[in-house]
Design an enzyme around this catalytic site. Structure first.
Site, PDB file in Angstrom:
ATOM      1  N   CYS A 118       0.880  -1.187   0.000  1.00 23.68           N
ATOM      2  CA  CYS A 118       0.000   0.000   0.000  1.00 23.68           C
ATOM      3  C   CYS A 118       0.907   1.223   0.000  1.00 23.68           C
ATOM      4  CB  CYS A 118      -0.970  -0.024   1.174  1.00 23.68           C
ATOM      5  SG  CYS A 118      -0.187  -0.044   2.804  1.00 23.68           S
ATOM      6  N   ASN A 137       2.302   1.367   4.407  1.00 26.87           N
ATOM      7  CA  ASN A 137       2.594   0.079   5.073  1.00 26.87           C
ATOM      8  C   ASN A 137       2.277   0.120   6.573  1.00 26.87           C
ATOM      9  OD1 ASN A 137       5.477  -2.124   5.599  1.00 26.87           O
ATOM     10  ND2 ASN A 137       3.395  -2.691   5.120  1.00 26.87           N
ATOM     11  N   CYS A 158      -1.420   0.610   7.384  1.00 27.79           N
ATOM     12  CA  CYS A 158      -2.859   0.307   7.488  1.00 27.79           C
ATOM     13  C   CYS A 158      -3.234  -0.911   6.640  1.00 27.79           C
ATOM     14  CB  CYS A 158      -3.706   1.513   7.070  1.00 27.79           C
ATOM     15  SG  CYS A 158      -3.500   2.961   8.139  1.00 27.79           S
ATOM     16  N   ARG A 159      -3.325  -0.732   5.326  1.00 29.70           N
ATOM     17  CA  ARG A 159      -3.895  -1.784   4.474  1.00 29.70           C
ATOM     18  C   ARG A 159      -2.974  -2.980   4.265  1.00 29.70           C
ATOM     19  NH1 ARG A 159      -5.113   2.188  -0.306  1.00 29.70           N
ATOM     20  NH2 ARG A 159      -3.247   3.081   0.658  1.00 29.70           N
ATOM     21  N   SER A 160      -1.706  -2.749   3.883  1.00 28.04           N
ATOM     22  CA  SER A 160      -0.880  -3.919   3.549  1.00 28.04           C
ATOM     23  C   SER A 160      -0.488  -4.759   4.772  1.00 28.04           C
ATOM     24  CB  SER A 160       0.341  -3.547   2.689  1.00 28.04           C
ATOM     25  OG  SER A 160       1.164  -2.605   3.313  1.00 28.04           O
ATOM     26  N   ASP A 207      -8.058   3.834   1.035  1.00 26.15           N
ATOM     27  CA  ASP A 207      -7.142   4.254   2.096  1.00 26.15           C
ATOM     28  C   ASP A 207      -7.951   4.696   3.318  1.00 26.15           C
ATOM     29  OD1 ASP A 207      -5.296   5.459   3.693  1.00 26.15           O
ATOM     30  OD2 ASP A 207      -4.378   6.655   2.099  1.00 26.15           O
TER      31      ASP A 207
HETATM   32  P1  4NP Z   1      -1.774   2.746   4.140  1.00 25.21           P
HETATM   33  O1  4NP Z   1      -2.441   4.082   4.734  1.00 25.21           O
HETATM   34  O2  4NP Z   1      -1.220   3.118   2.782  1.00 25.21           O
HETATM   35  O3  4NP Z   1      -2.942   1.798   4.014  1.00 25.21           O
HETATM   36  O4  4NP Z   1      -0.721   2.307   5.118  1.00 25.21           O
HETATM   37  C1  4NP Z   1      -1.766   5.290   4.860  1.00 25.21           C
HETATM   38  C2  4NP Z   1      -0.930   5.486   5.917  1.00 25.21           C
HETATM   39  C3  4NP Z   1      -0.309   6.718   6.078  1.00 25.21           C
HETATM   40  C4  4NP Z   1      -0.547   7.728   5.177  1.00 25.21           C
HETATM   41  C5  4NP Z   1      -1.386   7.513   4.101  1.00 25.21           C
HETATM   42  C6  4NP Z   1      -2.009   6.299   3.941  1.00 25.21           C
HETATM   43  N1  4NP Z   1       0.079   8.997   5.364  1.00 25.21           N
HETATM   44  O5  4NP Z   1      -0.212   9.903   4.568  1.00 25.21           O
HETATM   45  O6  4NP Z   1       0.890   9.147   6.291  1.00 25.21           O
END
Ligand code: 4NP
Length: 157
Positions: free
Chosen positions: A8, A11, A13-15, A125
């Site tokens: 993602c 790294n 939340c989703r992955s 996201d």
């Molecule tokens: P992820 O979510 O891609 O599912 O881990 C996010 C985590 C952090 C951020 C964006 C999306 N950020 O902008 O810090």
């Protein structure tokens, strides 16, 4: 051995959630010794961090403990080391395609390509949203992991 990398943006939340959900399903399958998994982010701004607390809490409520995972960025070697790299959304996939070496071994796909049923093709996201976003992510990743495992269990020829 089949090697799979879930990707993602951050790294956190989703992955890592995908890694935790798939690890749990894999543990209960006949393929448990044949597949190894990891997760990474296309961005490195959370490197070394544990998963987002909201993601960990939502996962734990469903029996997936992802608290020990630590974020890392995608590196060039991932395209050689892994057979499958599964992106959570189209932006992640475009980013991976743009940086994949010409002779990359890994096949790149969207994670939701493996979900059967009526699901959107991108895992949204959840970072800037509410708790319901993390439940939705789990629903989608449970469906996609199930389909991925079924696909891997099929004889290849
Ligand atoms: P992820 O979510 O891609 O599912 O881990 C996010 C985590 C952090 C951020 C964006 C999306 N950020 O902008 O810090």
């Amino acid at each position: 051995m089949t090697r799979i990398l879930f990707v993602c943006l951050g790294n956190i939340c989703r992955s890592p959630t995908a890694e935790g959900v798939f690890a749990s399903q894999l543990q209960r399958s006949t393929l448990m010794h044949d597949v190894c998994i990891d997760s990474a982010g296309t961005g490195g701004f959370h490197t070394g961090e544990a998963p987002d607390r909201r993601a960990s809490a939502a996962a734990l409520q469903r029996g997936y403990d992802i608290r020990a995972l630590r974020a890392r960025a995608v590196v060039d070697e991932d395209f050689e080391r892994f057979d499958l790299i599964l992106a959570m959304d189209q932006s992640n996939l475009n980013n991976l395609r743009a940086r994949a070496p010409a002779q990359a071994r890994a096949q790149l796909h969207l994670m939701m390509d493996f979900a059967s049923g009526d699901w959107p093709c991108e895992v949204p996201d959840p970072y800037f949203g509410g708790d319901d976003g993390f439940e939705r992510v789990l629903d989608m990743l449970e469906a996609a992991s199930c389909g991925l495992l079924e696909q891997l269990a099929k004889p290849s020829c």
